[in-house]
Design a protein around this motif. Structure first.
Motif, PDB file in Angstrom:
ATOM      1  N   ARG A  13     -22.480   0.380 -21.499  1.00  0.00           N
ATOM      2  CA  ARG A  13     -21.127   0.827 -21.840  1.00  0.00           C
ATOM      3  C   ARG A  13     -21.112   2.240 -22.404  1.00  0.00           C
ATOM      4  N   THR A  14     -22.264   2.911 -22.392  1.00  0.00           N
ATOM      5  CA  THR A  14     -22.360   4.251 -22.954  1.00  0.00           C
ATOM      6  C   THR A  14     -22.236   5.284 -21.843  1.00  0.00           C
ATOM      7  N   SER A  15     -21.295   6.192 -21.992  1.00  0.00           N
ATOM      8  CA  SER A  15     -21.078   7.229 -20.991  1.00  0.00           C
ATOM      9  C   SER A  15     -21.936   8.451 -21.285  1.00  0.00           C
ATOM     10  N   GLU A  16     -22.117   9.268 -20.260  1.00  0.00           N
ATOM     11  CA  GLU A  16     -22.855  10.516 -20.429  1.00  0.00           C
ATOM     12  C   GLU A  16     -22.110  11.466 -21.356  1.00  0.00           C
ATOM     13  N   MET A  17     -22.885  12.256 -22.076  1.00  0.00           N
ATOM     14  CA  MET A  17     -22.307  13.363 -22.826  1.00  0.00           C
ATOM     15  C   MET A  17     -22.470  14.614 -21.966  1.00  0.00           C
ATOM     16  N   GLY A  18     -21.369  15.290 -21.663  1.00  0.00           N
ATOM     17  CA  GLY A  18     -21.460  16.471 -20.827  1.00  0.00           C
ATOM     18  C   GLY A  18     -20.602  16.317 -19.589  1.00  0.00           C
ATOM     19  N   SER A  19     -20.840  17.184 -18.621  1.00  0.00           N
ATOM     20  CA  SER A  19     -20.031  17.182 -17.415  1.00  0.00           C
ATOM     21  C   SER A  19     -20.856  17.711 -16.256  1.00  0.00           C
ATOM     22  N   THR A  20     -20.330  17.559 -15.053  1.00  0.00           N
ATOM     23  CA  THR A  20     -21.001  18.093 -13.881  1.00  0.00           C
ATOM     24  C   THR A  20     -21.153  19.609 -13.986  1.00  0.00           C
ATOM     25  N   PHE A  21     -20.109  20.268 -14.514  1.00  0.00           N
ATOM     26  CA  PHE A  21     -20.174  21.721 -14.662  1.00  0.00           C
ATOM     27  C   PHE A  21     -21.317  22.120 -15.581  1.00  0.00           C
ATOM     28  N   ALA A  22     -21.461  21.412 -16.705  1.00  0.00           N
ATOM     29  CA  ALA A  22     -22.519  21.747 -17.652  1.00  0.00           C
ATOM     30  C   ALA A  22     -23.893  21.566 -17.026  1.00  0.00           C
ATOM     31  N   ILE A  23     -24.047  20.505 -16.244  1.00  0.00           N
ATOM     32  CA  ILE A  23     -25.335  20.252 -15.604  1.00  0.00           C
ATOM     33  C   ILE A  23     -25.639  21.330 -14.569  1.00  0.00           C
ATOM     34  N   ARG A  24     -24.621  21.693 -13.785  1.00  0.00           N
ATOM     35  CA  ARG A  24     -24.820  22.743 -12.783  1.00  0.00           C
ATOM     36  C   ARG A  24     -25.126  24.080 -13.440  1.00  0.00           C
ATOM     37  N   LEU A  25     -24.485  24.340 -14.577  1.00  0.00           N
ATOM     38  CA  LEU A  25     -24.759  25.579 -15.304  1.00  0.00           C
ATOM     39  C   LEU A  25     -26.200  25.612 -15.785  1.00  0.00           C
ATOM     40  N   LEU A  26     -26.675  24.481 -16.299  1.00  0.00           N
ATOM     41  CA  LEU A  26     -28.057  24.416 -16.774  1.00  0.00           C
ATOM     42  C   LEU A  26     -29.026  24.634 -15.624  1.00  0.00           C
ATOM     43  N   ILE A  27     -28.726  24.057 -14.465  1.00  0.00           N
ATOM     44  CA  ILE A  27     -29.584  24.240 -13.295  1.00  0.00           C
ATOM     45  C   ILE A  27     -29.610  25.705 -12.869  1.00  0.00           C
ATOM     46  N   ALA A  28     -28.434  26.362 -12.897  1.00  0.00           N
ATOM     47  CA  ALA A  28     -28.364  27.779 -12.521  1.00  0.00           C
ATOM     48  C   ALA A  28     -29.192  28.629 -13.477  1.00  0.00           C
ATOM     49  N   ILE A  29     -29.091  28.317 -14.765  1.00  0.00           N
ATOM     50  CA  ILE A  29     -29.868  29.065 -15.759  1.00  0.00           C
ATOM     51  C   ILE A  29     -31.362  28.854 -15.528  1.00  0.00           C
ATOM     52  N   CYS A  30     -31.718  27.619 -15.214  1.00  0.00           N
ATOM     53  CA  CYS A  30     -33.132  27.311 -14.973  1.00  0.00           C
ATOM     54  C   CYS A  30     -33.660  28.097 -13.783  1.00  0.00           C
ATOM     55  N   ARG A  31     -32.867  28.176 -12.731  1.00  0.00           N
ATOM     56  CA  ARG A  31     -33.290  28.915 -11.548  1.00  0.00           C
ATOM     57  C   ARG A  31     -33.394  30.407 -11.825  1.00  0.00           C
ATOM     58  N   LEU A  32     -32.528  30.889 -12.712  1.00  0.00           N
ATOM     59  CA  LEU A  32     -32.510  32.323 -13.013  1.00  0.00           C
ATOM     60  C   LEU A  32     -33.606  32.711 -13.996  1.00  0.00           C
ATOM     61  N   LEU A  33     -33.757  31.921 -15.066  1.00  0.00           N
ATOM     62  CA  LEU A  33     -34.662  32.291 -16.149  1.00  0.00           C
ATOM     63  C   LEU A  33     -35.998  31.557 -16.111  1.00  0.00           C
ATOM     64  N   GLY A  34     -36.057  30.440 -15.393  1.00  0.00           N
ATOM     65  CA  GLY A  34     -37.305  29.691 -15.321  1.00  0.00           C
ATOM     66  C   GLY A  34     -37.372  28.563 -16.339  1.00  0.00           C
ATOM     67  N   ARG A  35     -38.417  27.787 -16.235  1.00  0.00           N
ATOM     68  CA  ARG A  35     -38.565  26.582 -17.062  1.00  0.00           C
ATOM     69  C   ARG A  35     -38.715  26.905 -18.541  1.00  0.00           C
ATOM     70  N   GLY A  36     -39.536  27.880 -18.875  1.00  0.00           N
ATOM     71  CA  GLY A  36     -39.806  28.179 -20.276  1.00  0.00           C
ATOM     72  C   GLY A  36     -38.574  28.608 -21.035  1.00  0.00           C
ATOM     73  N   ALA A  37     -37.806  29.547 -20.489  1.00  0.00           N
ATOM     74  CA  ALA A  37     -36.610  30.034 -21.172  1.00  0.00           C
ATOM     75  C   ALA A  37     -35.549  28.947 -21.273  1.00  0.00           C
ATOM     76  N   THR A  38     -35.408  28.122 -20.233  1.00  0.00           N
ATOM     77  CA  THR A  38     -34.404  27.064 -20.257  1.00  0.00           C
ATOM     78  C   THR A  38     -34.742  26.015 -21.298  1.00  0.00           C
ATOM     79  N   ARG A  39     -36.022  25.741 -21.486  1.00  0.00           N
ATOM     80  CA  ARG A  39     -36.421  24.788 -22.537  1.00  0.00           C
ATOM     81  C   ARG A  39     -35.959  25.265 -23.905  1.00  0.00           C
ATOM     82  N   LEU A  40     -35.986  26.579 -24.147  1.00  0.00           N
ATOM     83  CA  LEU A  40     -35.508  27.105 -25.425  1.00  0.00           C
ATOM     84  C   LEU A  40     -34.000  26.885 -25.587  1.00  0.00           C
ATOM     85  N   LEU A  41     -33.263  26.995 -24.489  1.00  0.00           N
ATOM     86  CA  LEU A  41     -31.811  26.798 -24.543  1.00  0.00           C
ATOM     87  C   LEU A  41     -31.438  25.343 -24.812  1.00  0.00           C
TER      88      LEU A  41
END
Length: 313
Positions: A13-41
């Protein structure tokens, strides 16, 4: 069971926190900055989650205490951050990008033998480390692996990942609100394929058994053992443990060549199998204590355990 297991199914009964937009934004940042920088975010994101998710915070603290680890706020934060790190790595595995990781395999000969013999099997795991790492290695080695799960409360991230790799959907068996998934499981097993499911959360309509986990009564699903008994197929345990900074240790070990539940003793037999699973779950949790990402109640409350003992007496 005479005691309600409603707390154990709270995750349904527990819903996700966040949204599709937020997830896509995180993926875009990961592709741009890489794994290490995204982990800091991820640090402020996880801090927000820990602050505003008291249920997950309590569950983490309870688990860390039982496994003998520090369980103050900073330890809970580190536990949740580890979950975020592993979740981020799912992106790389889904895209087939294995270069950032060092992966070790223990027991891979078991899966190779199943493929060679075209023998169907259940792979039983838990919310420990990364099942995505195992699925990625299976895809790389062309192992016929299917995943059973309830994805309704994680539709944002799973929807995005499915679009990144459309082939994933064909290998997913969704439980949802009916039991027709059992027919799909049987079809895959009969075809000589592998079907993976997790055994550490009570699901929809699941039978529940009480086991001892880290020295205290806990509730685990009996469904996997009833399913295995009906399929009459071998069962293997699989775990994928994460270790900093980038290592995944994948394990596959035989659990049962065939699970049988005796007439008149089915509940007791299912409980015995669940207890064996609990012992192996405890073993792997001790190998990587920050890798169990089951942020929901598992252990019975003291008062519930007392009522169950009185009824049994």
């Amino acid at each position: 069971m005479t005691v309600s297991h409603a707390p154990a199914t709270a995750w349904l009964r527990t819903s996700e926190m966040g949204s599709t937009f937020a997830i896509r934004l995180l993926i875009a940042i990961c592709r741009l900055l890489g794994r290490g920088a995204t982990r800091l975010l991820l640090v402020p994101v996880v801090l927000y989650f820990v602050a505003f998710a008291p249920g997950a915070r309590r569950a983490s603290r309870d688990y860390l205490r039982r496994v003998g680890r520090p369980h103050w706020f900073g330890a809970v934060f580190a536990h949740c951050l580890r979950f975020a790190h592993v979740t981020l790595d799912r992106l790389f595995f889904v895209l087939g990008k294995m270069q950032p990781f060092a992966i070790t395999r223990t027991g891979k000969e078991n899966l190779a033998a199943l493929k060679r013999e075209r023998r169907g099997a259940l792979l039983l795991g838990a919310h420990v480390g990364s099942f995505e790492a195992m699925r990625a290695m299976a895809a790389d080695e062309e192992l016929p692996l299917n995943i059973v799960g309830y994805f309704k409360n994680a539709r944002f991230i799973n929807g995005v990942l499915a679009k990144l790799n459309p082939g994933l959907a064909a290998r997913v068996i969704n439980v949802e609100q009916n039991m027709s998934f059992m027919l799909s499981v049987k079809e895959r097993i009969d075809a000589g394929e592998m079907v993976a499911l997790l055994g550490d959360r009570v699901g929809l309509g699941d039978r529940v058994v009480e086991v001892e986990l880290f020295g205290a009564p806990a509730l685990l699903p009996a469904g996997p053992y009833w399913l295995a008994a009906s399929l009459r197929c071998p069962v293997y345990l699989t775990f994928g443990l994460f270790h900093e900074p980038n290592r995944y240790d994948l394990y596959c070990e035989p659990f049962a060549d065939r699970i049988e539940l005796r007439r008149g003793e089915r509940d007791a037999d299912a409980r015995a199998w669940a207890q064996r699973f609990a012992q192996r779950l405890e073993h792997y949790c001790r190998l990587a204590p920050d890798n169990w990402f089951n942020f929901y109640p598992v252990w019975k409350a003291p008062e519930a355990a007392a009522r169950a003992s009185e009824v049994a007496a």
